[in-house]
Design an enzyme around this catalytic site. Structure first.
Site, PDB file in Angstrom:
ATOM      1  CD  GLU A   1      -3.039   0.963   2.258  1.00  0.00           C
ATOM      2  OE1 GLU A   1      -3.356  -0.158   2.693  1.00  0.00           O
ATOM      3  OE2 GLU A   1      -3.504   2.027   2.700  1.00  0.00           O
TER       4      GLU A   1
ATOM      5  CG  ASP B   1       1.212 -17.041  11.206  1.00  0.00           C
ATOM      6  OD1 ASP B   1       0.427 -16.366  10.522  1.00  0.00           O
ATOM      7  OD2 ASP B   1       0.991 -18.220  11.523  1.00  0.00           O
TER       8      ASP B   1
ATOM      9  CG  HIS C   1      -4.497   7.097   0.238  1.00  0.00           C
ATOM     10  ND1 HIS C   1      -4.111   6.265   1.252  1.00  0.00           N
ATOM     11  CD2 HIS C   1      -4.992   6.315  -0.737  1.00  0.00           C
ATOM     12  CE1 HIS C   1      -4.367   5.020   0.902  1.00  0.00           C
ATOM     13  NE2 HIS C   1      -4.896   5.028  -0.311  1.00  0.00           N
TER      14      HIS C   1
HETATM   15  C1  MEV Z   1      -6.101   2.899   4.902  1.00  0.00           C
HETATM   16  O1  MEV Z   1      -5.345   1.776   4.533  1.00  0.00           O
HETATM   17  C2  MEV Z   1      -6.145   3.025   6.415  1.00  0.00           C
HETATM   18  C3  MEV Z   1      -7.044   4.130   6.953  1.00  0.00           C
HETATM   19  O2  MEV Z   1      -8.365   3.979   6.431  1.00  0.00           O
HETATM   20  C4  MEV Z   1      -7.053   3.996   8.457  1.00  0.00           C
HETATM   21  C5  MEV Z   1      -8.038   4.869   9.188  1.00  0.00           C
HETATM   22  O3  MEV Z   1      -9.075   5.226   8.610  1.00  0.00           O
HETATM   23  O4  MEV Z   1      -7.765   5.164  10.365  1.00  0.00           O
HETATM   24  C6  MEV Z   1      -6.557   5.479   6.525  1.00  0.00           C
END
Ligand code: MEV
Length: 438
Positions: free
Chosen positions: A85, A296, A393
């Site tokens: 990610e 794991d 993001h």
């Molecule tokens: C995305 O991989 C993770 C989030 O959705 C976590 C959150 O909302 O706290 C950004």
């Protein structure tokens, strides 16, 4: 071509690949070349990977990144993270840097007990079963002496075995509920071997127990297996600072930010729909370190989520408060980890990751992993309660979109520059690329 096959595992690797590409792919050459592209040219290394599992046809790569600047109990760490990610390592690094300037992370291991159970059925008098258990308990331990010798030498082993009456749940159902200290090993093989020996001894000795009737002697062992629920293998990580020190830019005061942050955590504590996503973000950090260090992640995931629901409702793994203008943010999480055994001595990148972390003990690794989870959650909540998550993001996702459209190096440089001041969205990237190309 038939999609069923007998004796697949007996075929050699190239025969397996031939069967796969001939059965499932229209362009056999392309499928074959993709599979081969991911083979390692170092034959020994490839063989090592081939032998991790059955029916290996190639390797599946994940990026291994690092997040530097993690100050944990006054010691600096660079944390290895294996994850696909795009924003996770960047977020971890950002949170590490933020807390580096504010005293770092404080951690402690609360407990390290692991659990295993022999599940069995018994139809008879409970008092007699208790008497039998008490009389056979020393032999249960004694019969595992060869299995436990090394572990005992190092200070671990079997802590206790209890008889548990579960007949209220299922008629005739009982357990030998055993606790273990497995030190630097995750301990699955050790625990399972002990349990299977307990089961054998328990069943055999029941035949010799004089108070049992013939029917009572027929103890039926259902199964013997460790539990991945480890609420007594717990670690804590926390950060603290004065609310005024939380300010990074002047858009929001430290106190206002802290209050909003605490609200966000409280929502995750009370509201399961939010708690699941909140905890998913924590696991972004945790799983990435778990994978990099050869542990794991399925066991960790199962145990962590069960713990998050331990009070009857799924809830946040992290907590936050403001007291006397001091902001505190912490996590308490069950993590049964190993730094010896399993993949830790086998996979070259796992060995490298553990060396990067200074060859930690299992207890030290528990603390590092908990910090990775807390840092990830801090980064996510900070974005969510201020700019929103998409800004950061999508910036990180930009490269994925560019790669999807096979952007050249020059196009990547130009568009990365362009999107420093423009909002990234899939359509905006496509449009900008189109413009550049025409
Ligand atoms: C995305 O991989 C993770 C989030 O959705 C976590 C959150 O909302 O706290 C950004």
């Amino acid at each position: 071509m038939s999609k069923t096959i007998a004796g697949f595992s007996k075929l050699n690797k190239s025969e397996k690949i031939d069967w796969i590409v001939n059965t499932y792919f229209s362009n056999k050459d392309i499928a074959k070349s993709i599979l081969k592209q991911y083979w390692n040219t170092n034959e020994k290394l490839q063989q090592l990977h081939d032998e991790f599992i059955e029916n290996t046809i190639t390797n599946y790569y994940l990026p291994l990144g690092v997040a530097p600047n993690f100050l944990i109990n006054d010691k600096l760490h660079t944390i290895p993270m294996a994850i696909e990610e795009s924003s996770v390592v960047a977020a971890a690094s950002k949170a590490a840097k933020f807390w580096l300037e504010r005293g770092g992370f404080k951690t402690s291991v609360i407990s390290t007990t692991k659990i295993g159970q022999v599940h069995f059925m018994y139809n008879g008098d409970f008092d007699k079963l208790v008497q039998f258990f008490n009389s056979v308990k020393p032999k249960l331990i004694e019969d595992t002496n060869t299995i436990t010798a090394n572990m005992r030498k190092r200070g671990g082993g079997i802590l206790d075995i209890e008889l548990r009456d579960k007949t209220e749940d299922i008629s005739g159902y009982y357990q030998l509920h055993a606790s273990f200290e497995t030190l630097d090993a995750m301990g699955a093989n050790f625990i399972n071997s002990c349990l299977e020996q307990f089961a054998k001894t328990f069943k055999t000795e029941a035949f010799n127990f004089e108070l049992f009737s013939d029917e009572e002697k027929q103890i039926d062992i259902v199964m013997s297996i460790l539990s991945n629920y480890v609420p007594d293998c717990l670690v804590r990580a926390e950060v603290n600072c004065h609310v005024d020190d939380l300010v990074e830019n002047n858009t929001i005061s430290g106190k206002a930010f802290a209050e909003k942050f605490v609200q966000a955590v409280t929502i995750a504590e009370k509201e399961p729909y939010r708690a699941v996503t909140h905890n998913k973000g924590i696991m972004n950090g945790i799983d990435a370190v778990i994978l990099a260090t050869g542990n794991d992640f399925r066991a960790i995931e199962a145990g962590v989520h069960a713990y998050a629901a331990r009070n009857g409702q799924y809830s946040s793994l992290t907590h936050a408060k403001i007291e006397n203008d001091i902001f505190s943010f912490w996590i308490e999480i069950p993590l049964a980890l190993g730094t010896v055994g399993g993949l830790t001595g086998l996979h070259p990148l796992v060995k490298l990751s553990l060396e990067l972390l200074g060859k930690p003990s299992a207890k030290e690794l528990m603390q590092i992993v908990a910090v990775a989870g807390l840092a990830q959650n801090f980064a996510a909540l900070r974005s969510l309660t201020t700019t929103g998550i998409q800004q950061g993001h999508m910036k990180m996702h930009l490269m994925n979109i560019l790669n999807q459209f096979e952007a050249s190096d020059i196009e990547k440089i130009t568009l990365t520059e362009h999107f420093k001041n423009n909002t990234v969205s899939h359509s905006a990237v496509v449009e900008a690329l189109h413009k550049l190309r025409s």
